[in-house]
Design an enzyme around this catalytic site. Structure first.
Site, short mmCIF file in Angstrom:
data_model
loop_
_atom_site.label_atom_id
_atom_site.label_comp_id
_atom_site.label_asym_id
_atom_site.label_seq_id
_atom_site.Cartn_x
_atom_site.Cartn_y
_atom_site.Cartn_z
N TRP A 101 -4.23 -1.85 8.38
CA TRP A 101 -4.43 -1.64 6.94
C TRP A 101 -4.03 -2.88 6.15
CZ3 TRP A 101 -7.84 1.75 6.40
CH2 TRP A 101 -7.85 2.93 7.14
N ASP A 171 1.56 -0.89 -0.12
CA ASP A 171 0.76 0.26 0.26
C ASP A 171 1.71 1.25 0.94
OD1 ASP A 171 -0.88 2.14 1.49
OD2 ASP A 171 -2.13 0.67 2.55
N LYS A 195 -2.20 11.53 3.06
CA LYS A 195 -1.31 11.48 4.20
C LYS A 195 -0.12 12.41 3.97
CE LYS A 195 -4.05 8.40 5.73
NZ LYS A 195 -4.06 6.95 5.67
C1 LIG Z 1 -5.07 5.89 5.59
C2 LIG Z 1 -4.56 4.61 5.08
C3 LIG Z 1 -5.34 3.76 4.29
C4 LIG Z 1 -6.79 4.05 3.96
O1 LIG Z 1 -6.87 5.11 3.08
P1 LIG Z 1 -8.27 5.54 2.43
O2 LIG Z 1 -7.83 6.46 1.35
O3 LIG Z 1 -9.06 6.19 3.50
O4 LIG Z 1 -8.94 4.32 1.91
C5 LIG Z 1 -4.76 2.60 3.80
N1 LIG Z 1 -3.49 2.29 4.06
C6 LIG Z 1 -2.70 3.08 4.83
C7 LIG Z 1 -1.30 2.69 5.08
C8 LIG Z 1 -3.21 4.26 5.35
O5 LIG Z 1 -2.43 5.05 6.12
#
Ligand SMILES: *Cc1c(COP(=O)(O)O)cnc(C)c1O
Length: 359
Positions: A101, A171, A195
């Site tokens: 990511w 993030d 998540k």
């Molecule tokens: C799942 C995830 C993403 C991507 O998320 P989307 O909403 O599908 O774009 C980005 N960063 C992390 C840390 C993730 O776990």
């Protein structure tokens, strides 16, 4: 009705209480005669829902007044572009690449300016968090970027990087609200809610006010400017209303359970059950260096891909689902987010013990 133990990395398990409450309110939200899905986002009823959600989130995380909370769409991935478009005033940013990511965000930023990879853990398949106490931060960096919890590899920053005064952008998709956080250490915190908080379709951005400006890269679409959404209190256009409503319920659920201190203790207890087992197992091994272990995502292997496949299949039959590791790394991964009850982790470990004896 029978619910499984769902170890999915995302979209992921939600608190049963929240789902039941939402079911009760499905046809008639608190006497207004319609579902939250059917009401105007400009209505008084929805206004109360979004305001209360924000207030509860501020309360949970201790978000200072100098930060804006935005409820946006486009998933976490849209932020990979939105961040450089809005924050790259000098067209320079430093990225710490600790997994896929972070790498995607780093690659996207290269479209908008100079993105530097100032640290990486790619040399050992992202199984650890590098020492970030004295990195070569660029003189004119607009921000330093991290992915705080690496969902795929199961690592987590235990200490935030020393950004030498530059704003930290994080993030937190897969560790959002899993433990207390000092918001003032960040310039921008964001995460997709699917998540650890709510249904897919909402991304929450917590951004320091001085970073919200009209001075964005030329050509930035109106919808991708933080200022557009900040000025309109996340109601510039139709927001993901139902998703925000569910997030709000999860915030209340977290508050009722004692807030983020209590969640941290609970998450540590849950993770320890699994890690302690992995540390002494003769069949299963964790793939992450001990001091970088995530409380949320726990990858492990048997060392034999046929046996891994057999385990995943048998686990599913026994009601432990979505244990397959990310398609790029194989093996297994148990995601044990806030809403995974401790009973689920204990039952999984019992199942693993039995599997170990039989194989
Ligand atoms: C799942 C995830 C993403 C991507 O998320 P989307 O909403 O599908 O774009 C980005 N960063 C992390 C840390 C993730 O776990």
């Amino acid at each position: 009705m029978s619910r499984v133990y769902n170890f999915s990395a995302g979209p992921a398990v939600l608190p049963e209480e929240v789902l039941k409450e939402a079911a009760d309110e499905m046809l008639d939200y608190r006497g207004c005669g319609m579902s939250v899905m059917e009401m105007s986002h400009r209505s008084k009823v929805f206004d109360a829902i979004i305001k209360e959600a924000e207030a509860d989130l501020r309360d949970l995380m201790g978000i200072p007044d100098s930060y804006k909370v935005l409820f946006l769409q486009g998933g976490a991935s849209q932020q990979f572009a939105m961040i450089p478009m809005n924050l790259m005033k000098n067209k320079v940013a430093d990225y710490i690449v600790t997994g896929q990511w972070a790498k995607k965000a780093y690659q996207e930023a290269q479209k908008y300016g100079t993105a530097n990879c100032i640290a990486s853990s790619a040399d050992r398949t992202f199984s650890y968090i590098p020492d970030c106490s004295d990195l070569p931060i660029s003189e004119d960096a607009d921000y330093v970027y991290i992915c705080e919890n690496n969902t795929i590899y199961g690592t987590k920053f235990k200490t935030l990087p020393n950004t030498k005064g530059k704003p930290l952008v994080a993030d937190v998709s897969s560790c959002f609200l899993s433990e207390p956080v000092d918001v003032t250490k960040y310039g921008l915190i964001y995460g997709g809610v699917q998540k650890n908080i709510g249904p897919a379709g909402v991304v929450i951005v917590i951004i320091r006010e001085d970073l919200i400006t009209d001075d964005v890269l030329p050509g930035t679409p109106t919808m991708l400017k933080y200022k557009t959404h900040a000025d309109a209190d996340s109601l510039y256009n139709t927001p993901p209303c139902y998703g925000i409503y569910i997030c709000g319920k999860v915030f209340k659920w977290l508050k009722k359970r004692g807030g983020l201190e209590a969640m941290k203790a609970y998450n540590e207890e849950k993770a320890a059950i699994l890690y302690d087992f992995l540390d002494q197992s003769s069949l299963f091994t964790g793939t992450v260096e001990t001091d970088s272990r995530s409380l949320m995502n726990v990858p492990f292997v048997t060392g034999n891909s046929d046996l891994d496949a057999k385990f995943i299949k048998e686990a599913e039959k026994a009601g432990f689902v979505n244990l397959k590791g990310h398609r790029t790394v194989g093996g297994m991964r148990a995601s044990i987010y806030n809403a995974m009850p401790i009973e689920g982790v204990k039952a999984l470990v019992e199942f693993m013990k039995t599997f170990e004896q039989e194989n």
